[in-house]
Design a protein around this motif. Structure first.
Motif, mmCIF file in Angstrom:
data_model
loop_
_atom_site.group_PDB
_atom_site.id
_atom_site.type_symbol
_atom_site.label_atom_id
_atom_site.label_comp_id
_atom_site.label_asym_id
_atom_site.label_seq_id
_atom_site.Cartn_x
_atom_site.Cartn_y
_atom_site.Cartn_z
ATOM 1 N N HIS A 28 9.505 -51.875 34.808
ATOM 2 C CA HIS A 28 10.446 -51.547 33.785
ATOM 3 C C HIS A 28 11.780 -51.251 34.364
ATOM 4 O O HIS A 28 11.692 -50.643 35.611
ATOM 5 N N TYR A 29 12.723 -51.471 33.682
ATOM 6 C CA TYR A 29 14.157 -51.499 34.389
ATOM 7 C C TYR A 29 15.073 -50.796 33.279
ATOM 8 O O TYR A 29 14.490 -50.975 31.999
ATOM 9 N N GLU A 30 16.059 -50.119 33.976
ATOM 10 C CA GLU A 30 17.293 -49.762 33.109
ATOM 11 C C GLU A 30 18.241 -50.519 33.307
ATOM 12 O O GLU A 30 18.650 -51.166 34.329
ATOM 13 N N ARG B 213 22.705 -50.623 31.941
ATOM 14 C CA ARG B 213 23.664 -49.915 31.032
ATOM 15 C C ARG B 213 24.925 -51.157 31.112
ATOM 16 O O ARG B 213 25.349 -51.713 31.903
ATOM 17 N N GLU C 7 13.678 -49.603 24.702
ATOM 18 C CA GLU C 7 14.732 -48.749 24.030
ATOM 19 C C GLU C 7 16.188 -48.995 24.138
ATOM 20 O O GLU C 7 16.344 -49.677 25.010
ATOM 21 N N GLN C 8 16.981 -48.464 23.148
ATOM 22 C CA GLN C 8 18.393 -48.874 23.183
ATOM 23 C C GLN C 8 19.058 -47.438 22.783
ATOM 24 O O GLN C 8 18.699 -46.775 21.628
ATOM 25 N N ARG D 69 22.683 -47.736 26.901
ATOM 26 C CA ARG D 69 21.523 -47.759 27.866
ATOM 27 C C ARG D 69 20.281 -48.460 27.269
ATOM 28 O O ARG D 69 19.865 -48.184 26.369
ATOM 29 N N ARG E 227 16.279 -49.876 27.860
ATOM 30 C CA ARG E 227 14.913 -49.909 29.019
ATOM 31 C C ARG E 227 14.518 -51.281 28.776
ATOM 32 O O ARG E 227 14.166 -51.628 27.414
ATOM 33 N N LYS F 9 15.294 -50.162 38.656
ATOM 34 C CA LYS F 9 13.732 -49.967 38.477
ATOM 35 C C LYS F 9 13.682 -48.487 38.032
ATOM 36 O O LYS F 9 13.934 -47.655 38.468
ATOM 37 N N ILE F 10 12.609 -48.492 36.981
ATOM 38 C CA ILE F 10 12.224 -47.168 36.684
ATOM 39 C C ILE F 10 10.806 -47.177 37.156
ATOM 40 O O ILE F 10 9.876 -47.922 36.848
#
Length: 203
Positions: free
Chosen positions: A138-140, A142, A164-165, A172, A174, A201-202
């Protein structure tokens, strides 16, 4: 492993061998804690049985840290190990087997026990439906509003999942990315947006 098959639903298989009844249960378990909880659940279902033997490939098929088994009072090597070998032979991950034995008064011998416990798992596996599991990281990221449609299109092209948005001052996102696709996606992202967008990275 990045992808492997896992059980879709629980199954059971029952057979009688020389008056002993063997009931084998298979179920999806993610981790050895769940595997042991499954064993406890089956043991509670059959309080009057003689043995409750189990085996688990509770992670990916090649993660030996998530293997486990128990003969539960049967002669050493006659129950848990053959059950584990049958699970490994299936190539499945995140799976546990528990075989309950009601003793019928006739000794099967070590060879007979190995065959009985191994066969129970193999027969149950034939009844099992499976799903494909893909391990994603999982990454974020922006981005600004004018960049969002281009970023969404890039994700779709590289089979990156948008989980997710969040639309605030910036957008942002995900993302879930297959490890084997990460380098290609990161390079495409850098080229498309001239290095303006970065992946975090999350954990």
């Amino acid at each position: 492993m990045i992808e492997y098959r896992i059980p879709k639903s629980a199954v059971d298989f029952s057979e009688e061998i020389k008056k002993s009844r063997f009931i084998t249960y298979l179920q999806h378990t993610e981790g050895l804690e769940q595997a042991k909880a499954f064993w406890t659940e089956i043991k509670a279902l059959h309080p009057s049985a003689r043995h409750w033997c189990w085996a688990a490939v509770a992670g990916s098929p090649n993660d030996s840290q998530q293997f486990g088994f128990s003969d539960d009072g049967e002669p050493s090597g006659t129950a848990g190990k053959p059950m584990l070998a049958a699970l490994q032979g299936s190539g499945l991950g995140e799976i546990s087997a528990v075989t309950v034995r009601y003793y019928g008064g006739i000794l099967l011998g070590t060879g007979g026990l190995v065959r009985a416990y191994s066969s129970g798992v193999q027969q149950a596996l034939k009844l099992l439906e499976t799903d494909m599991k893909v391990n994603y990281a999982h990454y974020e990221v922006r981005c600004d509003y004018p960049q969002i449609s281009g970023l969404q299109a890039l994700c779709e092209h590289h089979a990156v999942l948008i989980l997710e948005q969040d639309f605030q001052a910036q957008v942002r996102l995900r993302l879930a990315i297959r490890p084997d696709k990460f380098a290609f996606f990161q390079q495409a992202l850098t080229e498309r947006f001239a290095g303006q967008l970065g992946l975090v990275k999350i954990e």
